[in-house]
Design a protein around this motif. Structure first.
Motif, PDB file in Angstrom:
ATOM      1  N   GLU A 198      42.606  55.297  55.217  1.00 12.65           N
ATOM      2  CA  GLU A 198      43.877  55.532  54.552  1.00 12.65           C
ATOM      3  C   GLU A 198      43.785  55.302  53.053  1.00 12.65           C
ATOM      4  O   GLU A 198      43.016  54.454  52.579  1.00 12.65           O
ATOM      5  CB  GLU A 198      44.981  54.649  55.144  1.00 12.65           C
ATOM      6  N   TYR A 241      48.313  55.569  40.868  1.00 12.16           N
ATOM      7  CA  TYR A 241      49.231  55.799  41.979  1.00 12.16           C
ATOM      8  C   TYR A 241      48.792  54.925  43.145  1.00 12.16           C
ATOM      9  O   TYR A 241      47.599  54.706  43.335  1.00 12.16           O
ATOM     10  CB  TYR A 241      49.225  57.276  42.378  1.00 12.16           C
ATOM     11  N   TYR A 242      49.793  54.443  43.914  1.00 12.16           N
ATOM     12  CA  TYR A 242      49.509  53.498  44.985  1.00 12.16           C
ATOM     13  C   TYR A 242      50.183  53.915  46.285  1.00 12.16           C
ATOM     14  O   TYR A 242      51.248  54.537  46.278  1.00 12.16           O
ATOM     15  CB  TYR A 242      50.030  52.113  44.603  1.00 12.16           C
ATOM     16  N   ALA A 243      49.581  53.515  47.378  1.00 12.02           N
ATOM     17  CA  ALA A 243      50.250  53.620  48.669  1.00 12.02           C
ATOM     18  C   ALA A 243      51.414  52.637  48.679  1.00 12.02           C
ATOM     19  O   ALA A 243      51.348  51.564  48.073  1.00 12.02           O
ATOM     20  CB  ALA A 243      49.273  53.291  49.790  1.00 12.02           C
ATOM     21  N   ASP A 244      52.463  52.996  49.393  1.00 11.84           N
ATOM     22  CA  ASP A 244      53.627  52.116  49.452  1.00 11.84           C
ATOM     23  C   ASP A 244      53.264  50.737  49.997  1.00 11.84           C
ATOM     24  O   ASP A 244      53.854  49.732  49.600  1.00 11.84           O
ATOM     25  CB  ASP A 244      54.716  52.744  50.321  1.00 11.84           C
ATOM     26  N   SER A 245      52.312  50.695  50.898  1.00 15.53           N
ATOM     27  CA  SER A 245      51.965  49.430  51.546  1.00 15.53           C
ATOM     28  C   SER A 245      51.333  48.416  50.596  1.00 15.53           C
ATOM     29  O   SER A 245      51.301  47.219  50.896  1.00 15.53           O
ATOM     30  CB  SER A 245      51.010  49.689  52.717  1.00 15.53           C
ATOM     31  N   LYS A 265      51.855  48.743  46.951  1.00 12.28           N
ATOM     32  CA  LYS A 265      52.535  48.804  45.666  1.00 12.28           C
ATOM     33  C   LYS A 265      53.126  47.446  45.325  1.00 12.28           C
ATOM     34  O   LYS A 265      53.769  46.809  46.161  1.00 12.28           O
ATOM     35  CB  LYS A 265      53.623  49.871  45.706  1.00 12.28           C
ATOM     36  N   GLY A 266      52.890  46.997  44.111  1.00 10.39           N
ATOM     37  CA  GLY A 266      53.384  45.703  43.670  1.00 10.39           C
ATOM     38  C   GLY A 266      52.449  44.550  43.970  1.00 10.39           C
ATOM     39  O   GLY A 266      52.656  43.432  43.489  1.00 10.39           O
ATOM     40  N   TYR A 302      45.170  61.936  47.355  1.00  7.80           N
ATOM     41  CA  TYR A 302      45.827  61.015  48.268  1.00  7.80           C
ATOM     42  C   TYR A 302      45.242  61.058  49.676  1.00  7.80           C
ATOM     43  O   TYR A 302      45.660  60.289  50.543  1.00  7.80           O
ATOM     44  CB  TYR A 302      47.324  61.313  48.339  1.00  7.80           C
TER      45      TYR A 302
END
Length: 123
Positions: free
Chosen positions: A46, A58-62, A64-65, A105
């Motif tokens: 993934e 850019y980041y995967a939502d899982s 991010k942060g 992605y």
């Protein structure tokens, strides 16, 4: 030829941090996107993050942060700083370089991969 070598994986407790490195050779590092992917046992590889040739990220939502992707062009090295690690982050992490089309992605957008480095997060 293109070579990517990852390092920095290991065992860490939940809430801890690790920094992965990916040193590249065999191509003009500054001109191409580099991505990080991961693969947990029994799961598909993934997307985690990508840093574009122009430094956009850019980041995967899982992640991010919590994760930060960066690169040092002078050292031909990309980094993945992983903070606030969770047991679900346990996986083999791979860096990859994208030469062709696509947004970077999905794994099929990438032509060359590192050998992977194991990250294990204990609860």
């Amino acid at each position: 030829q293109v070579q990517l070598v990852e390092s920095g994986g290991g065992l860490v407790q939940a809430g801890g941090s690790l920094r992965l490195s990916c040193t590249a050779s065999g191509y003009t590092f500054s001109s191409y996107d580099m991505g990080w992917f991961r693969q947990a046992p029994g799961k598909e590889r993934e997307f985690v993050a990508v840093i574009r040739w122009n430094m956009n990220t850019y980041y995967a939502d899982s992640v991010k942060g919590r994760f930060i992707i960066s690169k040092n062009v002078a050292k031909n090295t990309a980094f993945l700083q992983m903070n606030s690690l969770k047991p679900d982050d346990t996986a083999v992490y791979y860096c990859a370089v994208r030469f062709g089309s696509g947004l970077g992605y999905v794994s099929s957008d990438y032509g060359y991969w590192g050998q992977g480095t194991q990250v294990t997060v204990s609860s």
